[in-house]
Design an enzyme around this catalytic site. Structure first.
Site, PDB file in Angstrom:
ATOM      1  N   TYR A 186     -15.079  15.980 -16.732  1.00  0.00           N
ATOM      2  CA  TYR A 186     -15.067  14.527 -16.680  1.00  0.00           C
ATOM      3  C   TYR A 186     -16.382  14.292 -15.387  1.00  0.00           C
ATOM      4  CZ  TYR A 186     -14.938   9.591 -16.022  1.00  0.00           C
ATOM      5  OH  TYR A 186     -15.226   8.262 -15.845  1.00  0.00           O
ATOM      6  N   ASP A 238      -6.327  17.429 -16.122  1.00  0.00           N
ATOM      7  CA  ASP A 238      -6.709  16.083 -16.756  1.00  0.00           C
ATOM      8  C   ASP A 238      -6.456  16.061 -18.034  1.00  0.00           C
ATOM      9  OD1 ASP A 238      -7.976  13.624 -17.445  1.00  0.00           O
ATOM     10  OD2 ASP A 238      -9.542  13.906 -16.139  1.00  0.00           O
ATOM     11  N   ARG A 279       0.832  -1.124  -0.031  1.00  0.00           N
ATOM     12  CA  ARG A 279      -0.083  -0.106   0.029  1.00  0.00           C
ATOM     13  C   ARG A 279       0.849   1.160   0.173  1.00  0.00           C
ATOM     14  NH1 ARG A 279      -1.717   2.535   4.156  1.00  0.00           N
ATOM     15  NH2 ARG A 279      -1.881   0.583   5.311  1.00  0.00           N
ATOM     16  N   LYS A 281      -7.120   4.437 -20.052  1.00  0.00           N
ATOM     17  CA  LYS A 281      -7.510   4.966 -21.607  1.00  0.00           C
ATOM     18  C   LYS A 281      -6.375   4.563 -22.567  1.00  0.00           C
ATOM     19  CE  LYS A 281     -11.442   5.994 -19.481  1.00  0.00           C
ATOM     20  NZ  LYS A 281     -11.726   7.277 -19.058  1.00  0.00           N
TER      21      LYS A 281
HETATM   22  C1  LIG Z   1     -11.999   7.937 -17.689  1.00  0.00           C
HETATM   23  C2  LIG Z   1     -11.796   9.087 -17.233  1.00  0.00           C
HETATM   24  C3  LIG Z   1     -11.647   9.353 -16.175  1.00  0.00           C
HETATM   25  C4  LIG Z   1     -11.710   8.286 -14.889  1.00  0.00           C
HETATM   26  O1  LIG Z   1     -10.862   7.650 -14.929  1.00  0.00           O
HETATM   27  P1  LIG Z   1     -11.034   5.901 -14.316  1.00  0.00           P
HETATM   28  O2  LIG Z   1      -9.509   5.213 -14.704  1.00  0.00           O
HETATM   29  O3  LIG Z   1     -12.182   5.387 -15.127  1.00  0.00           O
HETATM   30  O4  LIG Z   1     -11.245   6.090 -12.876  1.00  0.00           O
HETATM   31  C5  LIG Z   1     -11.122  10.916 -15.776  1.00  0.00           C
HETATM   32  N1  LIG Z   1     -11.080  11.710 -16.613  1.00  0.00           N
HETATM   33  C6  LIG Z   1     -11.288  11.577 -17.719  1.00  0.00           C
HETATM   34  C7  LIG Z   1     -11.272  12.570 -18.915  1.00  0.00           C
HETATM   35  C8  LIG Z   1     -11.785  10.259 -18.300  1.00  0.00           C
HETATM   36  O5  LIG Z   1     -11.930   9.926 -19.497  1.00  0.00           O
END
Ligand SMILES: *Cc1c(COP(=O)(O)O)cnc(C)c1O
Length: 424
Positions: A121, A194, A64, A219
């Protein structure tokens, strides 16, 4: 009485099964990475254990807190976000949302003010609006492309954090990173971005003054829709505060996921080149189709973020990539969008993006289902819009499929008028 030494007691079968001989120590650097699938480590002495815990000695104690496979992934992302190596670090998480949660918790607190885009998001929006608000964090949501709105919100009261997205879902708005950074730094705030939709193969926000870059590694970084993870990259002093929240809240990335995500990074530039080239080709192929009201893609000259993308996404090799997602709005409203998504044969329908497979979704019925038409309009989201995350298939096949679906849509609508005025 015998003087023979006592025969050593043979350990029991189950004891020997637990205390197996140690695995060999590896001297050479493995080209394929090891997966350290362990939660804990054995020390020779309690003092050594204490020294590692306190950071006085190098090493690992508990997963952790740290894990070598996870660290390998986090530092690999940091190296891609900051190729010149100005002393920045990465920290990995169980998901993009775990990374975002730790970042927001580390940099805010009761009474803190955050300014974030209204179209950010959904998970981030909900975390700020519903959860962190209960802990006294107050967020002003603004139009993410309106710098005056950001400035107004920032100047209205002391602000700890500005939030932005390099490219915003689903209309691919481009954030003015240098100006947002200047605004944040003017008032002593941190700019966190982000950058999931861009990835470091499209844009490296740290080079534009951004303090923290966050990715849903689920992603593009992983890229194969087979692992969930998140990562934050930035300066040591910011990252160590975020890391502390990660250790406390426990949103740690699993070693197996870290293995897959790091393996994905090896092909990130190759994949992004293909995703982006195919998305641009598809955008150009369908923008003039009579069934299409508009296409939002920063690679098209009419997109409001086109010039900014040309400036921020220009790579050292002279190439500009505009992302792998496009937003196609057919004529005919919500029903037409729903129909278009269903007429497509090659793409899968579903959540997420950035994988090998082309994925489509009719936003108004899926990702943005909570929003009624008025709320969709306020967010600039057309109820007919279909989001396409362009995969790695041959672009000729994707184009043929998309054009055939649009032709069918045109046929089903009967005669139509060309409405170039609404198109960009
Ligand atoms: C998918 C996504 C998230 C969240 O990510 P997870 O891995 O699903 O927790 C945050 N920001 C954007 C722009 C995303 O496409």
């Amino acid at each position: 009485m015998s003087d023979d030494p006592p025969t050593p007691r043979l350990l029991g079968e189950q004891t020997r099964a637990v205390h197996l001989p140690p695995a060999p120590r590896v001297v050479q650097e493995p080209l394929g990475q090891a997966v350290w699938r362990t939660s804990t480590y054995a020390f020779d002495t309690s003092q050594e254990y204490a020294d590692v815990l306190a950071g006085r000695a190098p090493g690992y104690s508990y997963s952790r807190i740290d894990n070598p496979t996870v660290d390998a992934f986090a530092s690999a992302v940091a190296a891609l976000e900051d190729p010149v190596g100005t002393g920045i670090r990465g920290e990995a998480f169980a998901s993009g949302m775990a990374a975002i949660t730790a970042t927001l918790m580390a940099l805010t607190g009761a009474g803190a003010h955050v300014v974030a885009p209204a179209g950010c998001y959904g998970g981030t929006w909900s975390l700020l609006q519903h959860t962190l608000s209960r802990f006294g964090v107050d967020t002003t949501f603004v139009d993410g492309t309106d710098l005056d709105a950001y400035a107004g919100a920032v100047r209205s009261r002391p602000t700890a954090l500005l939030w932005a997205e390099t490219l915003t879902n689903p209309t691919m708005a481009v954030a003015d990173l240098p100006r947002l950074a200047a605004l944040a730094h003017d008032v002593g705030a941190v700019l966190a971005v982000d950058s999931t939709f861009a990835s470091p193969a499209v844009c490296q926000p740290l080079r534009h003054g951004v303090d923290l870059v966050i990715h849903s590694a689920t992603k593009y970084l992983g890229g194969h829709s087979d692992a969930t993870g998140g990562v934050v990259v930035g300066r040591e002093e910011l990252i160590s505060a975020i890391r502390l929240v990660r250790v406390e809240t426990g949103g740690v990335l699993a070693p197996d996921e870290a293995f897959l995500l790091r393996r994905g990074l090896a092909t990130l530039p190759l994949r992004m080149a293909r995703h982006c080239a195919s998305a641009l080709a598809l955008a150009r192929a369908v923008v003039e189709h009579p069934a299409v009201a508009r296409v939002d893609y920063p690679g098209l000259p009419g997109h409001p973020g086109h010039d900014l993308a040309d400036q921020l996404f220009l790579r050292s090799d002279g190439v500009t990539r505009y992302g792998g997602v496009l937003w196609v709005v057919p004529h005919g409203g919500r029903e037409a969008g729903l129909r278009l998504a269903e007429l497509l044969r090659l793409p899968a329908t579903g959540a997420s993006l950035g994988g090998t497979h082309t994925l489509v979704g009719h936003a108004a019925t899926t990702t943005h289902r909570q929003l009624d038409d008025a709320a969709l309009a306020a967010g600039g989201i057309d109820p007919a819009g279909v989001r396409i995350s362009v995969g790695l298939e041959d672009v000729e096949d994707l184009a043929a499929d998309l054009l055939a679906a649009l032709d069918q849509l045109t046929g089903s609508r009967g005669a139509h008028t060309d409405s170039a005025a609404t198109r960009r």
